[in-house]
Structure formats: C-alpha cells, structure tokens
Design a protein around this motif. Structure first.
Motif, PDB file in Angstrom:
ATOM      1  N   MET A  28      42.755   4.957 -76.837  1.00  8.69           N
ATOM      2  CA  MET A  28      42.008   5.431 -78.001  1.00  8.69           C
ATOM      3  C   MET A  28      42.958   5.574 -79.196  1.00  8.69           C
ATOM      4  N   GLU A  29      42.601   4.958 -80.314  1.00  7.48           N
ATOM      5  CA  GLU A  29      43.439   5.083 -81.515  1.00  7.48           C
ATOM      6  C   GLU A  29      43.067   6.378 -82.239  1.00  7.48           C
ATOM      7  N   LEU A  30      44.012   7.299 -82.319  1.00  6.76           N
ATOM      8  CA  LEU A  30      43.706   8.622 -82.892  1.00  6.76           C
ATOM      9  C   LEU A  30      43.884   8.658 -84.410  1.00  6.76           C
ATOM     10  N   ARG A  31      44.475   7.610 -84.959  1.00  5.41           N
ATOM     11  CA  ARG A  31      44.727   7.515 -86.406  1.00  5.41           C
ATOM     12  C   ARG A  31      45.552   8.691 -86.928  1.00  5.41           C
ATOM     13  N   LEU A  32      46.633   8.988 -86.221  1.00  4.14           N
ATOM     14  CA  LEU A  32      47.519  10.071 -86.642  1.00  4.14           C
ATOM     15  C   LEU A  32      48.792   9.542 -87.298  1.00  4.14           C
ATOM     16  N   ARG A  33      48.966   8.224 -87.274  1.00  2.00           N
ATOM     17  CA  ARG A  33      50.197   7.631 -87.778  1.00  2.00           C
ATOM     18  C   ARG A  33      50.445   8.037 -89.235  1.00  2.00           C
ATOM     19  N   GLY A  34      51.674   8.502 -89.499  1.00  2.00           N
ATOM     20  CA  GLY A  34      52.059   8.861 -90.867  1.00  2.00           C
ATOM     21  C   GLY A  34      51.677  10.280 -91.261  1.00  2.00           C
ATOM     22  N   LYS A  35      50.904  10.946 -90.413  1.00  4.43           N
ATOM     23  CA  LYS A  35      50.549  12.335 -90.725  1.00  4.43           C
ATOM     24  C   LYS A  35      51.654  13.269 -90.238  1.00  4.43           C
ATOM     25  N   ALA A  36      51.574  14.547 -90.654  1.00  5.71           N
ATOM     26  CA  ALA A  36      52.677  15.478 -90.373  1.00  5.71           C
ATOM     27  C   ALA A  36      52.169  16.734 -89.672  1.00  5.71           C
ATOM     28  N   ALA A  37      52.961  17.209 -88.705  1.00  7.74           N
ATOM     29  CA  ALA A  37      52.585  18.394 -87.920  1.00  7.74           C
ATOM     30  C   ALA A  37      53.731  19.382 -87.845  1.00  7.74           C
ATOM     31  N   LEU A  38      53.377  20.651 -87.718  1.00  5.80           N
ATOM     32  CA  LEU A  38      54.339  21.707 -87.390  1.00  5.80           C
ATOM     33  C   LEU A  38      53.918  22.270 -86.039  1.00  5.80           C
ATOM     34  N   VAL A  39      54.857  22.278 -85.093  1.00  8.15           N
ATOM     35  CA  VAL A  39      54.563  22.814 -83.758  1.00  8.15           C
ATOM     36  C   VAL A  39      55.497  23.985 -83.499  1.00  8.15           C
ATOM     37  N   SER A  40      54.919  25.176 -83.295  1.00 10.90           N
ATOM     38  CA  SER A  40      55.772  26.331 -82.971  1.00 10.90           C
ATOM     39  C   SER A  40      55.959  26.416 -81.455  1.00 10.90           C
ATOM     40  N   GLY A  41      57.094  26.985 -81.052  1.00 11.21           N
ATOM     41  CA  GLY A  41      57.392  27.069 -79.613  1.00 11.21           C
ATOM     42  C   GLY A  41      57.674  25.703 -79.019  1.00 11.21           C
ATOM     43  N   ALA A  42      58.359  24.857 -79.802  1.00 13.70           N
ATOM     44  CA  ALA A  42      58.516  23.446 -79.412  1.00 13.70           C
ATOM     45  C   ALA A  42      59.829  23.162 -78.685  1.00 13.70           C
ATOM     46  N   SER A  43      60.560  24.197 -78.280  1.00 12.14           N
ATOM     47  CA  SER A  43      61.854  23.917 -77.638  1.00 12.14           C
ATOM     48  C   SER A  43      61.714  23.569 -76.167  1.00 12.14           C
TER      49      SER A  43
END
Ligand SMILES: NC(=O)c1ccc[n+]([C@@H]2O[C@H](COP(=O)([O-])OP(=O)(O)OC[C@H]3O[C@@H](n4cnc5c(N)ncnc54)[C@H](OP(=O)(O)O)[C@@H]3O)[C@@H](O)[C@H]2O)c1
Length: 256
Positions: free
Chosen positions: A1-16
């Motif tokens: 499934m193509e989610l079309r997220l390419r080029g978008k930006a995210a912040l993920v907390s607790g990502a270690s």
C-alpha cells in the motif's frame, strides 16, 4: 500500500528504543524525514545516522521547555511538520500504597505533560501542513489494574486528550488519533517477565507464558506491529479517521 508519506516530516518522542524506535524506522522507510527525540543522545544519534533524512534531538521531556525546543528543532531541520507521535513514557508500576508523590509526578511529567506540551507546540505546524498526531497510550487506560495506577490513569487521560484535540482538529484540519498497545516485546516487557519469574520462581519462558495467559492473548506483540498502525494512520488512506482510539493488543481488550 502506498501511504504517500514521502517527503513529509515527523517528530517521534521516545525514539531511542522499543516502540518509538520501531516507529521512527518505519516512518523513515516510508520516506518521511524523522526527528528522533529521547534523552540518550548516543542511541538516537546512531539511529538518525542510519535512517535516511533523519535527525536527532536529545532532551528530557519532563522539562517544561524541552517540547517547544524539540518542535523548533524539527521545523528547523525539515522546514515543516506533518506528524507528531507521542510515544515517550515511563510510568512506575507497583503497590499503590508504595507509590509516592514523586513517582506520580514523574509519570505524569513525561507521558501526559510531555505529550500535552509537544502537541501544543506542534499544533500550528501540523495545522499548516494538514498533518496529525498519534498518541501511544496503552490498554491499561481502558482496563485498570491494582499495580498500574499511574500508567493506567495517564493512558486514560491521553485517550480523553485525543478526543478533545480531535474535536478541535475537525475545524482546523489536524487528525488526532490514539493507539493502545497491549503487551509489546520491548525492554519494559522483558523487565516485567523477569520480575514475574523472580516472584513465582519460574524460568523466563514459563513467566512469559504466565503473563500472556493473564491477558488471554496468544502471543506478545512486536514493536513493528505498532509502527505499522502509526504509518497507516499517518497516510492518506486514513484521511477519514479522526479521534480514533485503536487497541493493537492481540485481542486482550474484550470490552465493547
Ligand atoms: N511495551 C509495551 O508492552 C507497552 C504497552 C502499552 C503501552 N506502552 C507505551 O508505549 C510507549 C513506549 O513503550 P516501550 O515499551 O517502547 O518503552 P521503552 O522501551 O522503555 O522506551 C521508552 C522511550 O521513552 C524514552 N524516555 C523515557 N524517559 C524519557 C524522558 N524523560 N524524556 C524523553 N524521553 C524519555 C526512552 O528514551 P531515553 O531513556 O533515552 O530517554 C525510550 O526511548 C510508552 O509510552 C509505554 O507506556 C508500551
């Protein structure tokens, strides 16, 4: 499934590590640029170095100013913000009578107030991008337990916050949803298995079986299974999902 997220930006907390790291990896694999946020600068730095387009911001999210600094770092690095994933959490379990004010304040400072502050700081950027927020709460918010008073009540508060922000999001074009993981195989879970093994004199495998039986599931979940749901919620095909609270728990939650 193509989610079309390419080029978008995210912040993920607790990502270690654990679920947050799996989410960052999955979003990066979908072509998003991801800011990984946690205290362990070395861990998030290493992950950001191997994930294309990613960056790291080390912060203790219990500190009131950390959230707005993290959001500024994301917008500074990527020029936009499409997705906030509030995953950082570390609430203490145990006998209610043994949990003091400091334990309660600490659990709320990170998992509730960290999420509130990140959501508030990110909101104008998410509104500008037509983006969204995904809270990682937990089934303990629906199913209270005597030894999970802090985590359970924090997760219930996050579910309420999800609905309140989704209400605002309807008017402002920001989707806000919540995932309740069940028992997911991360360091937190292996710690619980070890504690149960010590308490009952079981080996690790028997203790893991006993823990799974307590919740009536066939197996524990994997961090990637939570990450897959986050990626779906972030994608265009989830565009009509607003204010949803989704249990990803192997069938643990049997209430309607
Ligand atoms: N695993 C499960 O079965 C399960 C079930 C239900 C809900 N959840 C929820 O899912 C989330 C992730 O769980 P997990 O099992 O992946 O936990 P984990 O492996 O313990 O990871 C917790 C993450 O939060 C970060 N963190 C902790 N204290 C922080 C602070 N003061 N400031 C910034 N970041 C901080 C940690 O990074 P640093 O230590 O580097 O700061 C780490 O990246 C939590 O909110 C948890 O409540 C998990």
């Amino acid at each position: 499934m193509e989610l079309r997220l390419r080029g978008k930006a995210a912040l993920v907390s607790g990502a270690s590590r654990g679920i947050g790291l799996a989410i960052a990896e999955r979003l990066a694999a979908e072509g998003m640029r991801v800011l990984l946020v946690a205290r362990s600068a070395d861990r998030i730095g290493e992950a950001a170095a191997r994930l294309p387009g990613a960056a790291a911001f080390a912060a203790d999210l219990r500190q009131p100013e950390a959230a707005s600094q993290a959001v500024a770092a994301a917008v500074g690095a990527f020029g936009r913000l499409d997705l906030l994933v509030n995953c950082a959490g570390a609430t203490q379990r145990g006998d209610f009578l043994a949990l003091d004010d400091a334990a309660w304040a600490d659990g709320y400072a990170l998992k509730l107030f960290g999420a509130v502050r990140l959501s508030r700081a990110a909101w104008p950027h998410l509104r500008a991008a037509g983006g969204g927020i995904v809270h990682i709460a937990g089934v303990g918010g629906r199913q209270p337990g005597a030894d999970f008073t802090i985590g359970g009540s924090v997760n219930a508060a996050l579910m309420n916050l999800t609905k309140a922000l989704a209400d605002r999001g309807v008017a402002e074009g920001v989707r806000v949803d919540c995932i309740n993981p069940g028992s997911i195989r991360t360091g937190r879970l292996t710690g619980r298995i070890a504690a149960l093994a010590a308490e009952r004199g079981l080996d690790q495998e028997a203790a893991a079986r006993a823990l799974a039986e307590q919740t009536g599931v066939a197996r524990f979940g994997e961090p990637g299974e939570i990450a897959a749901m986050v990626a779906f919620l972030a994608g265009e095909e989830a565009g009509y999902i607003q204010g949803a609270i989704l249990d990803v728990d192997g069938g643990w939650m049997r209430a309607v």
